[in-house]
Design a protein around this motif. Structure first.
Motif, PDB file in Angstrom:
ATOM      1  N   ALA A  73       9.517 -85.106-101.221  1.00  0.00           N
ATOM      2  CA  ALA A  73       8.632 -84.051-101.793  1.00  0.00           C
ATOM      3  C   ALA A  73       7.533 -84.181-102.044  1.00  0.00           C
ATOM      4  CB  ALA A  73       9.115 -83.578-103.168  1.00  0.00           C
ATOM      5  N   GLY A  74       6.574 -84.559-100.859  1.00  0.00           N
ATOM      6  CA  GLY A  74       5.126 -84.828-100.893  1.00  0.00           C
ATOM      7  C   GLY A  74       4.716 -85.957-101.804  1.00  0.00           C
ATOM      8  N   ALA A  75       5.586 -86.831-102.018  1.00  0.00           N
ATOM      9  CA  ALA A  75       5.386 -87.909-103.094  1.00  0.00           C
ATOM     10  C   ALA A  75       5.622 -87.437-104.523  1.00  0.00           C
ATOM     11  CB  ALA A  75       3.868 -88.637-102.626  1.00  0.00           C
ATOM     12  N   MET A  76       6.069 -86.570-104.698  1.00  0.00           N
ATOM     13  CA  MET A  76       6.360 -85.713-106.214  1.00  0.00           C
ATOM     14  C   MET A  76       7.312 -86.480-106.727  1.00  0.00           C
ATOM     15  SD  MET A  76       4.592 -82.025-106.384  1.00  0.00           S
ATOM     16  CE  MET A  76       6.192 -81.187-105.471  1.00  0.00           C
ATOM     17  N   ILE A  77       8.641 -86.777-105.823  1.00  0.00           N
ATOM     18  CA  ILE A  77       9.681 -87.346-106.752  1.00  0.00           C
ATOM     19  C   ILE A  77       9.439 -88.702-107.416  1.00  0.00           C
ATOM     20  CG2 ILE A  77      12.015 -88.608-106.277  1.00  0.00           C
ATOM     21  CD1 ILE A  77      12.459 -86.306-103.996  1.00  0.00           C
ATOM     22  N   GLY A  78       8.718 -89.549-106.825  1.00  0.00           N
ATOM     23  CA  GLY A  78       8.518 -90.820-107.486  1.00  0.00           C
ATOM     24  C   GLY A  78       7.483 -90.710-108.574  1.00  0.00           C
ATOM     25  N   THR A  79       6.421 -89.713-108.427  1.00  0.00           N
ATOM     26  CA  THR A  79       5.363 -89.709-109.182  1.00  0.00           C
ATOM     27  C   THR A  79       6.057 -89.045-110.423  1.00  0.00           C
ATOM     28  OG1 THR A  79       3.894 -89.020-107.268  1.00  0.00           O
ATOM     29  CG2 THR A  79       3.026 -88.448-109.491  1.00  0.00           C
ATOM     30  N   GLU A  80       6.796 -88.121-110.299  1.00  0.00           N
ATOM     31  CA  GLU A  80       7.264 -87.424-111.691  1.00  0.00           C
ATOM     32  C   GLU A  80       8.112 -88.369-112.511  1.00  0.00           C
ATOM     33  OE1 GLU A  80      10.459 -83.766-113.059  1.00  0.00           O
ATOM     34  OE2 GLU A  80      10.325 -84.140-110.852  1.00  0.00           O
ATOM     35  N   LEU A  81       8.978 -89.334-111.848  1.00  0.00           N
ATOM     36  CA  LEU A  81       9.473 -90.377-112.345  1.00  0.00           C
ATOM     37  C   LEU A  81       8.689 -91.062-113.407  1.00  0.00           C
ATOM     38  CD1 LEU A  81      12.270 -92.647-110.535  1.00  0.00           C
ATOM     39  CD2 LEU A  81      10.542 -93.698-112.292  1.00  0.00           C
ATOM     40  N   VAL A  82       7.570 -91.264-112.759  1.00  0.00           N
ATOM     41  CA  VAL A  82       6.570 -92.315-113.562  1.00  0.00           C
ATOM     42  C   VAL A  82       6.016 -91.467-114.820  1.00  0.00           C
ATOM     43  CG1 VAL A  82       4.578 -93.860-113.411  1.00  0.00           C
ATOM     44  CG2 VAL A  82       6.248 -93.862-111.736  1.00  0.00           C
ATOM     45  N   ALA A  83       5.800 -90.158-114.514  1.00  0.00           N
ATOM     46  CA  ALA A  83       5.180 -89.322-115.368  1.00  0.00           C
ATOM     47  C   ALA A  83       5.900 -89.091-116.604  1.00  0.00           C
ATOM     48  CB  ALA A  83       4.962 -87.945-114.844  1.00  0.00           C
ATOM     49  N   ARG A  84       7.390 -89.057-116.441  1.00  0.00           N
ATOM     50  CA  ARG A  84       8.460 -89.059-117.376  1.00  0.00           C
ATOM     51  C   ARG A  84       8.825 -90.430-118.160  1.00  0.00           C
ATOM     52  NH1 ARG A  84       5.968 -85.221-117.188  1.00  0.00           N
ATOM     53  NH2 ARG A  84       6.371 -83.083-116.030  1.00  0.00           N
ATOM     54  N   ALA A  85       8.490 -91.577-117.467  1.00  0.00           N
ATOM     55  CA  ALA A  85       8.665 -92.641-118.092  1.00  0.00           C
ATOM     56  C   ALA A  85       8.130 -93.061-119.253  1.00  0.00           C
ATOM     57  CB  ALA A  85       8.265 -93.883-116.861  1.00  0.00           C
ATOM     58  N   GLN A  86       8.775 -94.075-119.871  1.00  0.00           N
ATOM     59  CA  GLN A  86       8.192 -94.529-121.302  1.00  0.00           C
ATOM     60  C   GLN A  86       6.543 -95.134-121.177  1.00  0.00           C
ATOM     61  OE1 GLN A  86       9.214 -94.672-124.563  1.00  0.00           O
ATOM     62  NE2 GLN A  86      10.884 -93.272-123.707  1.00  0.00           N
ATOM     63  N   PRO A  87       5.710 -94.667-121.701  1.00  0.00           N
ATOM     64  CA  PRO A  87       4.382 -95.248-121.854  1.00  0.00           C
ATOM     65  C   PRO A  87       4.209 -96.750-122.186  1.00  0.00           C
ATOM     66  CG  PRO A  87       4.436 -93.791-123.513  1.00  0.00           C
ATOM     67  CD  PRO A  87       5.992 -93.818-122.874  1.00  0.00           C
ATOM     68  N   ASP A  88       4.775 -97.766-121.813  1.00  0.00           N
ATOM     69  CA  ASP A  88       4.794 -99.104-122.375  1.00  0.00           C
ATOM     70  C   ASP A  88       4.477-100.035-121.199  1.00  0.00           C
ATOM     71  OD1 ASP A  88       7.006 -99.008-120.524  1.00  0.00           O
ATOM     72  OD2 ASP A  88       8.431 -99.608-122.075  1.00  0.00           O
ATOM     73  N   GLY A  89       4.086 -99.520-120.035  1.00  0.00           N
ATOM     74  CA  GLY A  89       3.443-100.327-119.107  1.00  0.00           C
ATOM     75  C   GLY A  89       4.496-101.054-118.272  1.00  0.00           C
ATOM     76  N   TYR A  90       5.718-100.643-118.220  1.00  0.00           N
ATOM     77  CA  TYR A  90       6.875-101.355-117.303  1.00  0.00           C
ATOM     78  C   TYR A  90       7.355-100.471-116.360  1.00  0.00           C
ATOM     79  CZ  TYR A  90       6.716-104.885-121.035  1.00  0.00           C
ATOM     80  OH  TYR A  90       6.556-105.875-121.686  1.00  0.00           O
ATOM     81  N   THR A  91       6.843 -99.344-116.139  1.00  0.00           N
ATOM     82  CA  THR A  91       6.985 -98.220-115.116  1.00  0.00           C
ATOM     83  C   THR A  91       5.586 -97.771-114.695  1.00  0.00           C
ATOM     84  OG1 THR A  91       9.453 -97.777-115.690  1.00  0.00           O
ATOM     85  CG2 THR A  91       8.126 -96.307-114.042  1.00  0.00           C
ATOM     86  N   SER A 148       5.906 -80.612-111.161  1.00  0.00           N
ATOM     87  CA  SER A 148       6.346 -80.763-112.455  1.00  0.00           C
ATOM     88  C   SER A 148       5.593 -81.991-113.212  1.00  0.00           C
ATOM     89  CB  SER A 148       7.955 -81.392-112.310  1.00  0.00           C
ATOM     90  OG  SER A 148       7.658 -82.557-111.352  1.00  0.00           O
ATOM     91  N   TYR A 149       4.563 -81.993-112.762  1.00  0.00           N
ATOM     92  CA  TYR A 149       3.367 -82.992-113.514  1.00  0.00           C
ATOM     93  C   TYR A 149       2.106 -82.510-113.263  1.00  0.00           C
ATOM     94  CZ  TYR A 149       2.209 -85.199-109.078  1.00  0.00           C
ATOM     95  OH  TYR A 149       1.756 -85.551-107.718  1.00  0.00           O
ATOM     96  N   ASP A 150       1.129 -82.901-114.131  1.00  0.00           N
ATOM     97  CA  ASP A 150      -0.124 -82.530-114.260  1.00  0.00           C
ATOM     98  C   ASP A 150      -0.697 -83.884-113.522  1.00  0.00           C
ATOM     99  OD1 ASP A 150      -2.827 -82.830-115.209  1.00  0.00           O
ATOM    100  OD2 ASP A 150      -2.591 -80.492-115.412  1.00  0.00           O
ATOM    101  N   PRO A 151      -1.385 -84.033-112.869  1.00  0.00           N
ATOM    102  CA  PRO A 151      -2.236 -85.385-112.405  1.00  0.00           C
ATOM    103  C   PRO A 151      -3.385 -86.007-113.346  1.00  0.00           C
ATOM    104  CG  PRO A 151      -3.083 -83.434-111.107  1.00  0.00           C
ATOM    105  CD  PRO A 151      -2.062 -82.880-111.840  1.00  0.00           C
TER     106      PRO A 151
END
Length: 321
Positions: free
Chosen positions: A68-86, A106-109
């Motif tokens: 999906a134009g790199a959006m699958i992996g990018t969305e995964l990180v956008a929704r991850a816990q903001p703790d530095g482990y993803t 599904s995310y804002d850059p």
């Protein structure tokens, strides 16, 4: 009493967050590369992961999540816990092109990420297969004008740098080339080598290993000067196309609200990796220029790239529903 309790709770949360940042990292870190293995992202990320793990003293796991134009992996990180482990191996596609090309994003850059650092920039390298007889940009233009729409070029998907870089050249040269999109920049290299795809305008780290091995023919490099590792490859300016400029870039981004102390630690160690002789040698071999920046500098770069590619996307009319 309630106000006192709220203040106490807030202070406790702040102290816990500060302690967590101070102890970072205390477990393995996942670096998401939003492309399949084999492309420029992957080629640059793998040696970076090894060096980063050494500096942080913990395991860093590379996780390829293409599509999906790199959006699958990018969305995964956008929704991850903001703790530095993803964290995300971000690129031109994740933050500059895909958010402006796809109808549903599904995310804002900017809102969903914290910039960490710019790692490297890569010029576009145009190449042909070894079957069609095209050995120069002049050959390419002549063949394309003789048979409009017959020559094919592969890309890492609609909106990828390898797509837009070819579209920019098509516009400048006024030629018709047939776009064949794949899921990632590394996915169509086998078809190029076999002669099923004629051309590519792709990030140099993806193309240069095949050129050096004699599996493809380099046509021109979108850089101000020739690359020492490819001394016989002309720049586009030398080939008669000084207006053609296209490149890619790669960096680190973390989910929004990741603690500043964690961002700062990641930035320091990432810049140290980029400055290391071993990684710089790897970048040189891959035809990539080392960078290294502060989070603030990288944030400005992200905005500049978003605006630059937005103009190109608008001009070409590219769109993905």
């Amino acid at each position: 009493m309630k106000i006192v309790l709220l203040i106490a709770t807030a202070l406790t949360c702040c102290n816990l967050a500060a302690q967590a940042a101070q102890d970072y990292p205390s477990k393995p870190i996942r670096l998401v590369v939003p492309y399949p293995p084999g492309g420029a992202n992957d080629n640059l990320a793998r040696p970076f992961v090894q060096k980063l793990a050494e500096r942080l003293g913990t395991q860093v796991i590379l996780d390829n999540r293409g599509g999906a134009g790199a959006m699958i992996g990018t969305e995964l990180v956008a929704r991850a816990q903001p703790d530095g482990y993803t964290i995300l191996f971000c690129s031109t596609a994740t933050h500059a092109t895909s958010p402006q090309l796809f109808a549903r994003v599904s995310y804002d850059p900017f809102r969903d990420f914290e910039p960490v650092t710019l790692l490297a920039t890569t010029p576009v390298l145009a190449a042909s297969n070894n079957v069609n007889g095209i050995t120069s940009i002049k050959d390419l233009v002549n063949a394309a004008k003789a048979s409009p729409g017959k020559l094919t070029y592969g890309s890492g998907g609609v909106g990828s740098v390898s797509h837009l870089a070819a579209e920019i050249f098509k516009s400048l040269a006024n030629v018709d080339l047939l776009h064949v999109p794949y899921k990632g920049g590394g996915d169509f290299q086998g078809d190029m080598i076999a002669g099923r795809i004629d051309l590519q305008f792709n990030s140099a780290p993806t193309v240069s290993p095949h050129v050096k091995a004699g599996r493809m023919t380099a046509l021109a490099l979108a850089r101000s000067a020739r690359w020492p590792e490819l001394p016989n490859v002309q720049t586009f300016a030398e080939a008669g196309w000084p207006r053609y400029q296209a490149n890619g870039w790669y960096g680190l981004c973390a989910p929004a609200k990741t603690p500043t102390a964690v961002i700062d630690r990641l930035q320091r160690e990432a810049v140290a990796v980029v400055a290391s002789p071993e990684y710089r040698a790897r970048l040189t071999a891959l035809v990539a220029d080392p960078a290294g920046s502060t989070p603030k500098e990288f944030a400005a770069h992200l905005r500049s790239e978003y605006d630059k590619y937005g103009k190109i996307i608008k001009a070409t009319g590219a769109r993905v529903e």
